[in-house]
Design a protein around this motif. Structure first.
Motif, PDB file in Angstrom:
ATOM      1  N   LEU A   1       8.127  -4.984  -8.793  1.00 22.89           N
ATOM      2  CA  LEU A   1       8.598  -3.619  -9.037  1.00 22.89           C
ATOM      3  C   LEU A   1       9.637  -3.196  -8.016  1.00 22.89           C
ATOM      4  CD1 LEU A   1       5.268  -1.874 -10.070  1.00 22.89           C
ATOM      5  CD2 LEU A   1       7.163  -2.601 -11.545  1.00 22.89           C
ATOM      6  N   ASP A   2       9.487  -3.607  -6.771  1.00 23.69           N
ATOM      7  CA  ASP A   2      10.465  -3.279  -5.746  1.00 23.69           C
ATOM      8  C   ASP A   2      11.814  -3.908  -6.071  1.00 23.69           C
ATOM      9  OD1 ASP A   2      11.134  -2.060  -3.173  1.00 23.69           O
ATOM     10  OD2 ASP A   2      11.273  -4.129  -2.427  1.00 23.69           O
ATOM     11  N   GLU A   3      11.786  -5.149  -6.559  1.00 20.46           N
ATOM     12  CA  GLU A   3      13.046  -5.809  -6.929  1.00 20.46           C
ATOM     13  C   GLU A   3      13.673  -5.138  -8.145  1.00 20.46           C
ATOM     14  OE1 GLU A   3      14.904 -10.219  -7.875  1.00 20.46           O
ATOM     15  OE2 GLU A   3      12.919 -10.056  -6.972  1.00 20.46           O
ATOM     16  N   ILE A   4      12.861  -4.748  -9.117  1.00 20.59           N
ATOM     17  CA  ILE A   4      13.401  -4.062 -10.303  1.00 20.59           C
ATOM     18  C   ILE A   4      14.057  -2.748  -9.905  1.00 20.59           C
ATOM     19  CG2 ILE A   4      12.775  -2.844 -12.419  1.00 20.59           C
ATOM     20  CD1 ILE A   4      10.604  -4.963 -12.857  1.00 20.59           C
ATOM     21  N   LEU A   5      13.359  -1.974  -9.074  1.00 25.55           N
ATOM     22  CA  LEU A   5      13.883  -0.664  -8.687  1.00 25.55           C
ATOM     23  C   LEU A   5      15.115  -0.782  -7.802  1.00 25.55           C
ATOM     24  CD1 LEU A   5      10.532   1.221  -8.034  1.00 25.55           C
ATOM     25  CD2 LEU A   5      11.951   1.259 -10.088  1.00 25.55           C
ATOM     26  N   GLY A   6      15.306  -1.920  -7.149  1.00 25.82           N
ATOM     27  CA  GLY A   6      16.476  -2.138  -6.306  1.00 25.82           C
ATOM     28  C   GLY A   6      17.682  -2.651  -7.065  1.00 25.82           C
ATOM     29  N   HIS A   7      17.529  -2.980  -8.334  1.00 21.23           N
ATOM     30  CA  HIS A   7      18.631  -3.494  -9.159  1.00 21.23           C
ATOM     31  C   HIS A   7      18.846  -2.587 -10.362  1.00 21.23           C
ATOM     32  CE1 HIS A   7      17.776  -7.162  -6.909  1.00 21.23           C
ATOM     33  NE2 HIS A   7      18.987  -7.561  -7.245  1.00 21.23           N
ATOM     34  N   GLU A   8      20.032  -2.622 -10.873  1.00 16.26           N
ATOM     35  CA  GLU A   8      20.356  -1.876 -12.096  1.00 16.26           C
ATOM     36  C   GLU A   8      19.994  -2.772 -13.283  1.00 16.26           C
ATOM     37  OE1 GLU A   8      21.127   1.130 -14.378  1.00 16.26           O
ATOM     38  OE2 GLU A   8      21.395   1.311 -12.231  1.00 16.26           O
ATOM     39  N   THR A   9      18.938  -2.398 -13.995  1.00 17.94           N
ATOM     40  CA  THR A   9      18.480  -3.225 -15.111  1.00 17.94           C
ATOM     41  C   THR A   9      18.765  -2.598 -16.462  1.00 17.94           C
ATOM     42  OG1 THR A   9      16.293  -2.203 -15.019  1.00 17.94           O
ATOM     43  CG2 THR A   9      16.619  -4.226 -13.743  1.00 17.94           C
ATOM     44  N   GLY A  10      19.259  -1.383 -16.471  1.00 19.38           N
ATOM     45  CA  GLY A  10      19.521  -0.704 -17.733  1.00 19.38           C
ATOM     46  C   GLY A  10      18.295  -0.008 -18.295  1.00 19.38           C
ATOM     47  N   THR A  11      17.173  -0.097 -17.601  1.00 23.30           N
ATOM     48  CA  THR A  11      15.946   0.566 -18.024  1.00 23.30           C
ATOM     49  C   THR A  11      15.595   1.621 -16.992  1.00 23.30           C
ATOM     50  OG1 THR A  11      15.212  -1.523 -18.995  1.00 23.30           O
ATOM     51  CG2 THR A  11      13.556   0.182 -18.718  1.00 23.30           C
ATOM     52  N   ASP A  12      15.161   2.769 -17.470  1.00 26.22           N
ATOM     53  CA  ASP A  12      14.796   3.871 -16.598  1.00 26.22           C
ATOM     54  C   ASP A  12      13.625   3.461 -15.701  1.00 26.22           C
ATOM     55  OD1 ASP A  12      14.641   6.479 -15.569  1.00 26.22           O
ATOM     56  OD2 ASP A  12      13.169   7.041 -17.096  1.00 26.22           O
ATOM     57  N   ALA A  13      13.707   3.822 -14.413  1.00 27.75           N
ATOM     58  CA  ALA A  13      12.656   3.463 -13.456  1.00 27.75           C
ATOM     59  C   ALA A  13      11.311   4.057 -13.861  1.00 27.75           C
ATOM     60  CB  ALA A  13      13.039   3.923 -12.052  1.00 27.75           C
ATOM     61  N   ASP A  14      11.290   5.282 -14.372  1.00 20.53           N
ATOM     62  CA  ASP A  14      10.033   5.902 -14.791  1.00 20.53           C
ATOM     63  C   ASP A  14       9.393   5.137 -15.946  1.00 20.53           C
ATOM     64  OD1 ASP A  14      10.104   7.894 -12.874  1.00 20.53           O
ATOM     65  OD2 ASP A  14      11.252   9.257 -14.157  1.00 20.53           O
ATOM     66  N   THR A  15      10.213   4.632 -16.854  1.00 23.21           N
ATOM     67  CA  THR A  15       9.710   3.853 -17.978  1.00 23.21           C
ATOM     68  C   THR A  15       9.038   2.572 -17.478  1.00 23.21           C
ATOM     69  OG1 THR A  15      11.497   4.694 -19.364  1.00 23.21           O
ATOM     70  CG2 THR A  15      10.357   2.729 -20.151  1.00 23.21           C
TER      71      THR A  15
ATOM     72  N   GLU B   1       0.821  -1.209   0.000  1.00 18.07           N
ATOM     73  CA  GLU B   1       0.000   0.000   0.000  1.00 18.07           C
ATOM     74  C   GLU B   1       0.859   1.265   0.000  1.00 18.07           C
ATOM     75  OE1 GLU B   1      -2.449  -0.713   3.410  1.00 18.07           O
ATOM     76  OE2 GLU B   1      -3.747  -2.118   2.312  1.00 18.07           O
ATOM     77  N   ALA B   2       1.949   1.256   0.765  1.00 12.87           N
ATOM     78  CA  ALA B   2       2.844   2.419   0.797  1.00 12.87           C
ATOM     79  C   ALA B   2       3.501   2.621  -0.573  1.00 12.87           C
ATOM     80  CB  ALA B   2       3.909   2.229   1.870  1.00 12.87           C
ATOM     81  N   PHE B   3       3.917   1.529  -1.213  1.00 10.76           N
ATOM     82  CA  PHE B   3       4.543   1.609  -2.529  1.00 10.76           C
ATOM     83  C   PHE B   3       3.555   2.147  -3.563  1.00 10.76           C
ATOM     84  CE2 PHE B   3       5.666  -0.098  -6.678  1.00 10.76           C
ATOM     85  CZ  PHE B   3       7.028   0.150  -6.751  1.00 10.76           C
ATOM     86  N   GLU B   4       2.317   1.619  -3.531  1.00  7.56           N
ATOM     87  CA  GLU B   4       1.294   2.061  -4.494  1.00  7.56           C
ATOM     88  C   GLU B   4       0.998   3.551  -4.329  1.00  7.56           C
ATOM     89  OE1 GLU B   4      -1.213  -2.119  -5.010  1.00  7.56           O
ATOM     90  OE2 GLU B   4      -1.911  -0.621  -3.579  1.00  7.56           O
ATOM     91  N   GLU B   5       0.958   4.011  -3.103  1.00  8.93           N
ATOM     92  CA  GLU B   5       0.689   5.430  -2.867  1.00  8.93           C
ATOM     93  C   GLU B   5       1.866   6.295  -3.303  1.00  8.93           C
ATOM     94  OE1 GLU B   5      -0.120   8.269   0.954  1.00  8.93           O
ATOM     95  OE2 GLU B   5      -1.036   6.278   0.966  1.00  8.93           O
ATOM     96  N   GLU B   6       3.079   5.866  -2.979  1.00  8.64           N
ATOM     97  CA  GLU B   6       4.277   6.626  -3.325  1.00  8.64           C
ATOM     98  C   GLU B   6       4.472   6.756  -4.834  1.00  8.64           C
ATOM     99  OE1 GLU B   6       9.140   6.253  -2.879  1.00  8.64           O
ATOM    100  OE2 GLU B   6       7.848   4.977  -1.660  1.00  8.64           O
TER     101      GLU B   6
END
Length: 195
Positions: free
Chosen positions: A110-124, A76-81
């Motif tokens: 999404l939390d795991e993606i944002l915590g790792h460098e995937t080469g894709t912009d987080a906003d994308t 819920e905190a992630f969805e709101e943020e």
């Protein structure tokens, strides 16, 4: 068949007494082993005793419930943020808990993606994830069982989310909810007199 029993009541550190299979203990020492305080003080992985099976199960269920409650708070905190939209689904999906589970899956991925460098912009990635509002998509493609059985990681998550968003965009472009009216100006009426 031997008349020497293999199951004896033993006392655990929780204070409960329960029968335990002592068939691996030599027959001459079973009664003595059952009367000792081994299961209450020395047994267990930490060497500080064991709880009875009933208390162990209750503790494990409590731990699982506490984990799921905390995970939902984090979701819920992630969805709101990140301004994530609500997931949609059928009434059956709501009552079965699939939407709640899909929300947790979306957060975990999404939390795991944002915590790792995937080469894709987080906003994308977040923009693509926001377009995937059908709970069934998350449950089918990135549900917990799927992720663990196929050993998916952040790269696979990004690929699936971006592909899913592209497919969703195609589907939106071909939206069939706006029905095309018939070009025939004559209504067919079976009761009308033929001319």
């Amino acid at each position: 068949m031997s008349k020497i029993p293999t199951h004896y009541p033993v006392k655990y550190k929780c204070g409960h007494t329960a029968k335990r299979d002592l068939s691996k203990v030599p027959p001459s020492r079973r009664a003595q082993a059952a009367q000792s305080d081994f299961f209450a003080t020395k047994a267990g992985k930490d060497g500080d005793g064991m709880v009875c099976p009933r208390c162990f199960t209750a503790s494990r269920e409590h731990d699982r419930d506490a984990f799921l409650n905390q995970l939902m708070l984090d979701t819920e905190a992630f969805e709101e943020e990140h301004h994530m939209p609500s997931l949609e689904g059928t009434e059956k999906m709501v009552t079965s808990g699939l939407i709640t589970s899909a929300r947790r899956d979306r957060y975990s991925v999404l939390d795991e993606i944002l915590g790792h460098e995937t080469g894709t912009d987080a906003d994308t990635i977040l923009t693509a994830a926001r377009s995937l509002t059908w709970a069934g998509w998350w449950a089918t493609n990135l549900g917990y069982k799927t992720r663990t059985q196929l050993e998916y990681g952040p790269e696979e998550y990004v690929e699936l989310i971006t592909d899913g968003a592209a497919e969703e965009a195609k589907r939106d472009a071909l939206d069939t909810t706006a029905r095309i009216t018939s070009e025939n100006p004559h209504d067919w009426n079976p009761d009308a007199d033929p001319q």
